[in-house]
Design a protein around this motif. Structure first.
Motif, short mmCIF file in Angstrom:
data_model
loop_
_atom_site.label_atom_id
_atom_site.label_comp_id
_atom_site.label_asym_id
_atom_site.label_seq_id
_atom_site.Cartn_x
_atom_site.Cartn_y
_atom_site.Cartn_z
N LEU A 165 0.65 3.47 -9.18
CA LEU A 165 -0.03 4.75 -9.31
C LEU A 165 0.44 5.72 -9.89
O LEU A 165 -0.23 6.73 -10.42
CB LEU A 165 -0.79 4.97 -8.20
CG LEU A 165 -1.79 3.78 -7.62
CD1 LEU A 165 -2.59 4.48 -6.49
CD2 LEU A 165 -2.88 3.35 -8.59
N PHE B 267 0.67 -1.15 -0.14
CA PHE B 267 -0.10 -0.01 0.06
C PHE B 267 0.67 1.25 0.12
O PHE B 267 0.28 2.28 -0.02
CB PHE B 267 -1.03 0.10 1.22
CG PHE B 267 -2.19 -1.02 0.97
CD1 PHE B 267 -3.27 -0.57 0.34
CD2 PHE B 267 -2.13 -2.09 1.56
CE1 PHE B 267 -4.27 -1.25 0.07
CE2 PHE B 267 -3.21 -3.06 1.41
CZ PHE B 267 -4.43 -2.49 0.75
N ALA C 63 1.92 0.94 -4.24
CA ALA C 63 0.93 2.20 -4.82
C ALA C 63 1.91 3.17 -5.37
O ALA C 63 1.23 3.81 -6.41
CB ALA C 63 0.29 2.50 -3.49
N ILE D 99 -6.21 -2.23 -10.02
CA ILE D 99 -6.52 -1.44 -8.65
C ILE D 99 -7.52 -2.12 -8.31
O ILE D 99 -7.30 -2.42 -6.74
CB ILE D 99 -7.00 0.00 -8.87
CG1 ILE D 99 -5.77 0.96 -9.66
CG2 ILE D 99 -7.37 0.61 -7.54
CD1 ILE D 99 -6.25 2.17 -9.91
N PHE E 204 -5.10 -3.38 -4.57
CA PHE E 204 -5.25 -2.49 -3.55
C PHE E 204 -6.34 -2.53 -2.67
O PHE E 204 -7.26 -1.75 -2.47
CB PHE E 204 -5.30 -1.13 -3.95
CG PHE E 204 -3.80 -0.85 -4.91
CD1 PHE E 204 -2.72 -0.32 -4.23
CD2 PHE E 204 -3.60 -1.16 -6.21
CE1 PHE E 204 -1.39 -0.19 -4.86
CE2 PHE E 204 -2.47 -0.76 -6.80
CZ PHE E 204 -1.32 -0.43 -6.25
#
Length: 312
Positions: free
Chosen positions: A208, A200, A204, A256, A260
């Motif tokens: 991301l 995370f 991420a 995603i 996540f």
């Protein structure tokens, strides 16, 4: 927990997509066809771009590397899945599981960064068409691609080093068709909070950040397009970006949705279905979406076929 229920180097069992014999035969046929189409389509695009000088541009440079990554990405999981569909032995060794996981992460993240590089390429092409060639220089393109490969492999190595330190309980069954990290974490007796935190945070950031870059690029593209005086300019801009945007949406939407979320909320059935989308369907469709519908690529294909006929 007794020592007989704990193992550090287990041999896992991949439960796959279905245990029904009839469904397994159908799934084998369907996914074999999809895999062959994906490999041949991506290889065709790479060969055309290498062979035809008209395609030696920054955009097709990225497309060729995307095709290479897609062919490798789908080859990490699909051959093992096909073998398990026709075999009663569905085991995978501990080392094989970590190896599969490593390359799955590496190629997946490389794909993500290449999509970001292509978004920037489209922005430059629309925003500064007269200076496109000079701005998208060969060294910049190589830098984008090299950075994508380096960052993705460092990211993958970090995750695999942590995964290799886990111990596992008596259960060895992975409710998936490959060694994905969420179902593997669910089998561990070790505290996985550090890995979850890493997913995370660093995960991420790596996954991301290209997505945010793509969103910003398309926001700037939209601002540029709205300033164009003619409807034809709008149509050209949207036709240039539409295919890329649709694949980005499909890729990131599924990634995603699967990764996540906490391990406790992970759904094996949902994970299998959505993973099929970006490990098999998207690599299979990319050659058609990005290239085979493109006039430049179709022209290169016609020239290749004509030269073959003339030679014969």
């Amino acid at each position: 927990m007794g020592s007989e229920n704990l193992t550090i180097r287990p041999e896992f069992v991949l439960l796959g997509l279905s245990s029904e014999p009839g469904q397994r035969k159908l799934l084998f046929t369907v996914f074999l066809v999809m895999y062959i189409v994906a490999i041949l389509g991506n290889l065709l695009i790479m060969l055309l771009i290498i062979w035809d000088a008209h395609l030696h541009t920054p955009m097709y440079f990225f497309v060729s590397h995307l095709s290479l990554v897609d062919a490798c990405f789908t080859s990490v999981t699909v051959p093992k899945m096909l073998a398990n569909l026709v075999s009663e032995a569905k085991t995978i060794s501990y080392a094989g599981c970590l190896t599969q996981m490593y390359f799955f992460f590496a190629f997946g993240v490389t794909d993500s960064f290449l999509l970001a590089a292509m978004a920037y390429d489209r922005y430059v092409a629309i925003r500064n068409p007269l200076h496109y060639t000079s701005m998208m220089s060969g060294s910049l393109c190589v830098g984008f691609v090299a950075s994508s490969w380096i960052v993705s492999h460092l990211h993958s190595l970090l995750h695999i080093v942590l995964m290799s330190r886990l111990s596992f309980c008596a259960s060895r069954e992975i409710p998936h068709f490959f060694c994905d990290h969420q179902p593997v974490l669910a089998l561990s007796c070790t505290d996985t909070s550090l890995i979850q935190m890493l997913i995370f945070t660093e995960g991420a950031l790596v996954v991301l950040s290209p997505f945010v870059f793509i969103v910003i690029s398309y926001a700037l593209i939209l601002v540029t397009v709205l300033k164009l005086p003619s409807g034809s300019g709008w149509r050209k801009a949207f036709s240039t970006c539409g295919a890329h945007l649709s694949v980005v949406t499909l890729f990131y939407g599924t990634v995603i949705g699967v990764y996540f979320q906490p391990t406790a909320r992970y759904s094996a059935e949902k994970g299998r279905v959505t993973t099929v989308m970006y490990t098999i369907v998207t690599p299979m469709l990319n050659p058609f979406i990005y290239s085979l519908r493109n006039n430049d690529v179709k022209g290169a294909l016609r020239r290749a076929l004509c030269r073959k006929v003339e030679t014969q």
